[in-house]
Design an enzyme around this catalytic site. Structure first.
Site, PDB file in Angstrom:
ATOM      1  N   GLU A  88       0.812  -1.218   0.000  1.00 51.84           N
ATOM      2  CA  GLU A  88       0.000   0.000   0.000  1.00 51.84           C
ATOM      3  C   GLU A  88       0.849   1.274   0.000  1.00 51.84           C
ATOM      4  O   GLU A  88       0.335   2.370  -0.264  1.00 51.84           O
ATOM      5  CB  GLU A  88      -0.932   0.012   1.220  1.00 51.84           C
ATOM      6  CG  GLU A  88      -2.001  -1.067   1.201  1.00 51.84           C
ATOM      7  CD  GLU A  88      -3.037  -0.871   0.110  1.00 51.84           C
ATOM      8  OE1 GLU A  88      -3.164   0.262  -0.401  1.00 51.84           O
ATOM      9  OE2 GLU A  88      -3.712  -1.846  -0.250  1.00 51.84           O
ATOM     10  N   GLU A 119       9.067 -21.291   7.678  1.00 55.73           N
ATOM     11  CA  GLU A 119       9.361 -20.387   8.790  1.00 55.73           C
ATOM     12  C   GLU A 119      10.550 -20.846   9.618  1.00 55.73           C
ATOM     13  O   GLU A 119      11.121 -20.069  10.384  1.00 55.73           O
ATOM     14  CB  GLU A 119       8.130 -20.219   9.683  1.00 55.73           C
ATOM     15  CG  GLU A 119       7.758 -21.425  10.518  1.00 55.73           C
ATOM     16  CD  GLU A 119       6.620 -21.099  11.483  1.00 55.73           C
ATOM     17  OE1 GLU A 119       6.760 -21.467  12.662  1.00 55.73           O
ATOM     18  OE2 GLU A 119       5.629 -20.487  11.061  1.00 55.73           O
TER      19      GLU A 119
END
Length: 305
Positions: A88, A119
């Site tokens: 954004e 992870e």
């Protein structure tokens, strides 16, 4: 206790104390419990406000340097939230692509589908940061609800070794991540209503924290003026209309004058404001260049010209 010397179970892995377990609630009682559980996120944010303020200030001091970069790092839900915040910044604040990176455990595919073991792959995080040639000109933000994710921990260790400024967000007190970064941010959301599902309250707190951090950072970098997105990219019809509103509101002109200024500057809102206020397009560009793009300072110079 957990096996392998990891110590007590993280609070986000335990079931929160509620009137009844989630699956024993019917209809409205279940949705009420889910909604109300999110209130803990706001409480955690308020408690962490000083830490977030410090993170914004530290990041701004680095990001004012030419060529500095903002690098997000996360795995699973935390990584997806980081990516959501990062993407954004370009349309909202015209943040340059070359000054933004997102390291997501397992790569871009992890945004759509969980990548088993990603992870835990700290080596890939280290390799990614070395490949980026991370340095003192960079800010690295790591997110991990547990605060123990190997991918994120190794990323932050590598970033610190290379003198980058490090910011860490975790949801468990005493998390290793918080002890190894320059600016720790504890979002103490406590146990989840669905044990271990950190996409819930912990995820909500991380989303708000990053909204606050990145928006505050852009404000400090002069990409907001009087509450307007003056660096916004007008890439569609809705945003072009918004650009006209921004220019007319700031410059105090009518929509036709604002539109003409935007047309003259290729929809560069800051330059358009200055043109609507009396500058030529070339003068507007020069004024902004003299004040590192700060519209308020450029308007002051124009008024004194």
């Amino acid at each position: 206790m957990r096996q392998g010397g990891l110590g007590a179970r993280p609070r986000t892995e335990t079931v929160g104390r509620h009137a009844a377990p989630l699956d024993q609630l019917d209809g409205e009682a279940m949705t009420t419990a889910l909604i109300e559980s999110q209130g803990t996120a706001l409480a955690a944010l308020r408690a962490a406000q000083t830490q977030i303020d410090r993170a914004i200030a530290m990041a701004a001091s680095v990001m004012r340097r030419s060529g500095s970069r903002l690098i997000y790092c996360g795995a699973g839900t935390s990584g997806r939230i980081a990516l959501l915040d990062a993407v954004e910044l370009k349309p909202t604040f015209n943040w340059p692509d070359e000054r933004l990176e997102v390291l997501l455990a397992g790569g871009a595919q992890s945004f759509y589908e969980a990548q088993e073991g990603a992870e835990d792959d700290g080596a890939s995080a280290r390799a990614a940061l070395i490949a980026l040639d991370v340095s003192a000109n960079d800010v690295v933000v790591g997110l991990a609800a547990s605060g123990t994710t190997p991918y994120v921990l190794q990323a932050m260790e590598t970033a610190r070794e290379r003198a980058a400024t490090t910011i860490g967000l975790a949801n468990n007190p005493g998390a290793p991540l918080l002890s190894m970064v320059d600016c720790p941010v504890l979002l103490d959301t406590g146990p989840e209503i669905l044990a271990g599902s950190t996409r819930l309250t912990a995820g909500t707190s991380q989303k708000i924290a990053l909204n606050t951090f990145s928006t505050g950072l852009m404000v400090r970098l002069g990409r907001v003026y009087k509450g307007y997105m003056v660096d916004m990219r007008a890439t569609n019809a809705k945003l072009r209309v918004r650009a006209v509103t921004i220019v007319s509101d700031i410059a105090g002109c009518d929509d036709d004058a604002a539109q003409a200024a935007l047309d003259a500057t290729g929809y560069d809102i800051k330059r358009a404001v200055l043109v609507a206020a009396g500058a030529t397009p070339d003068m507007a560009a020069r004024l902004l260049g003299e004040v590192d793009g700060n519209l308020g300072a450029a308007l002051t110079r124009l008024a004194g010209a």
